[in-house]
Design a protein around this motif. Structure first.
Motif, mmCIF file in Angstrom:
data_model
loop_
_atom_site.group_PDB
_atom_site.id
_atom_site.type_symbol
_atom_site.label_atom_id
_atom_site.label_comp_id
_atom_site.label_asym_id
_atom_site.label_seq_id
_atom_site.Cartn_x
_atom_site.Cartn_y
_atom_site.Cartn_z
ATOM 1 N N ALA A 123 3.125 41.204 -33.152
ATOM 2 C CA ALA A 123 3.029 39.750 -33.072
ATOM 3 C C ALA A 123 4.241 39.095 -33.710
ATOM 4 O O ALA A 123 5.014 39.742 -34.410
ATOM 5 N N SER A 124 4.357 37.793 -33.497
ATOM 6 C CA SER A 124 5.375 37.004 -34.183
ATOM 7 C C SER A 124 4.959 36.840 -35.637
ATOM 8 O O SER A 124 3.791 36.595 -35.922
ATOM 9 N N ASN A 125 5.918 36.930 -36.534
ATOM 10 C CA ASN A 125 5.630 36.694 -37.940
ATOM 11 C C ASN A 125 5.753 35.222 -38.302
ATOM 12 O O ASN A 125 5.353 34.823 -39.383
ATOM 13 N N THR A 126 6.286 34.401 -37.413
ATOM 14 C CA THR A 126 6.523 33.000 -37.738
ATOM 15 C C THR A 126 5.758 32.020 -36.851
ATOM 16 O O THR A 126 5.512 30.903 -37.260
ATOM 17 N N ASP A 127 5.407 32.405 -35.652
ATOM 18 C CA ASP A 127 4.726 31.509 -34.709
ATOM 19 C C ASP A 127 3.324 32.035 -34.413
ATOM 20 O O ASP A 127 3.167 33.006 -33.667
ATOM 21 N N PRO A 128 2.295 31.400 -34.971
ATOM 22 C CA PRO A 128 0.940 31.901 -34.771
ATOM 23 C C PRO A 128 0.498 31.961 -33.303
ATOM 24 O O PRO A 128 -0.432 32.686 -32.978
ATOM 25 N N TYR A 129 1.159 31.224 -32.445
ATOM 26 C CA TYR A 129 0.710 31.166 -31.052
ATOM 27 C C TYR A 129 1.686 31.801 -30.063
ATOM 28 O O TYR A 129 1.512 31.671 -28.852
ATOM 29 N N ALA A 130 2.688 32.513 -30.557
ATOM 30 C CA ALA A 130 3.631 33.202 -29.663
ATOM 31 C C ALA A 130 2.901 34.281 -28.872
ATOM 32 O O ALA A 130 2.086 35.017 -29.426
ATOM 33 N N LYS A 131 3.204 34.371 -27.600
ATOM 34 C CA LYS A 131 2.543 35.365 -26.752
ATOM 35 C C LYS A 131 3.426 36.561 -26.443
ATOM 36 O O LYS A 131 2.937 37.594 -26.012
ATOM 37 N N LYS A 132 4.724 36.408 -26.632
ATOM 38 C CA LYS A 132 5.638 37.521 -26.382
ATOM 39 C C LYS A 132 6.889 37.319 -27.228
ATOM 40 O O LYS A 132 7.183 36.203 -27.661
ATOM 41 N N PRO A 133 7.630 38.394 -27.457
ATOM 42 C CA PRO A 133 8.818 38.269 -28.303
ATOM 43 C C PRO A 133 9.919 37.446 -27.642
ATOM 44 O O PRO A 133 10.067 37.466 -26.424
ATOM 45 N N ASP A 134 10.626 36.698 -28.463
ATOM 46 C CA ASP A 134 11.860 36.058 -28.028
ATOM 47 C C ASP A 134 12.802 36.020 -29.227
ATOM 48 O O ASP A 134 12.451 36.459 -30.311
#
Length: 187
Positions: A123-134
């Motif tokens: 998961a993203s460590n900074t965006d609770p709602y990120a669905k995929k890496p960027d």
């Protein structure tokens, strides 16, 4: 179990992609016994043995596979996604997940505990709602861990909060958001 808590577990299951079917007639889906075994691997044996076990059915509704006698509820891994996702949480952590999924502030003063002893979906460590890496959301890999959620912000003061933590040591995930929580690896 309250309807709100069941809804929290429903969204937790969705969040973690725990959406494997539960009909034993379909050879590609696990049996109830396999789902229960998977869910029990999420927590220490002494917790899991008395936990309620739930799973999401093909219809998207949660169903109880086994009624427990403690305050923990466990969900199995989703066999159709990479990596393990089985998890076990206490009632307060279920309420925290419910708030997270509803984009609401978690209830104050309700410290919760969650186990993912087989690891978790990255998961993203900074965006609770990120669905995929960027390039901006600091995607991380997590191994076996437990989480403390819903603590007063002062609890997290002495733990690393950076975007690229050493996931082999305790750190704060989603720092500075209402959903910050302690990730504590277990090896």
């Amino acid at each position: 179990m309250s309807k709100s808590l069941i809804n929290g577990f429903t969204v937790a299951a969705t969040m973690l992609a725990v959406m494997g079917g539960v009909q034993a007639a379909d050879k590609s889906t696990p049996t109830d016994a396999q789902l229960i075994a998977s869910a029990m691997r999420a927590a220490p044996a002494r917790v899991a043995k008395n936990a309620t076990i739930i799973a999401m059915g093909a219809d998207g509704q949660m169903r109880t596979l086994r009624k427990g006698s403690n305050d923990f509820t466990c969900m199995p891994d989703n066999p159709t996604t990479p990596g393990p996702d089985s998890m076990c949480m206490d009632k307060n952590a279920g309420e925290w997940i419910d708030a997270y999924m509803a984009h609401k502030t978690p209830p104050a003063g309700k410290l919760g505990l969650m186990y993912m002893l087989e690891g978790g979906t990255d998961a993203s460590n900074t965006d609770p709602y990120a669905k995929k890496p960027d390039s901006a959301n600091h995607w991380i890999k997590t191994g076996p861990h437990f989480m403390i959620v819903g603590a007063d912000p002062t609890f997290y003061a002495n733990y690393p909060k950076g975007p690229n933590p050493d996931t082999a040591a305790p750190y704060v995930m989603w720092a500075g958001t209402p959903y910050e929580h302690l990730m504590a690896p277990i090896k």
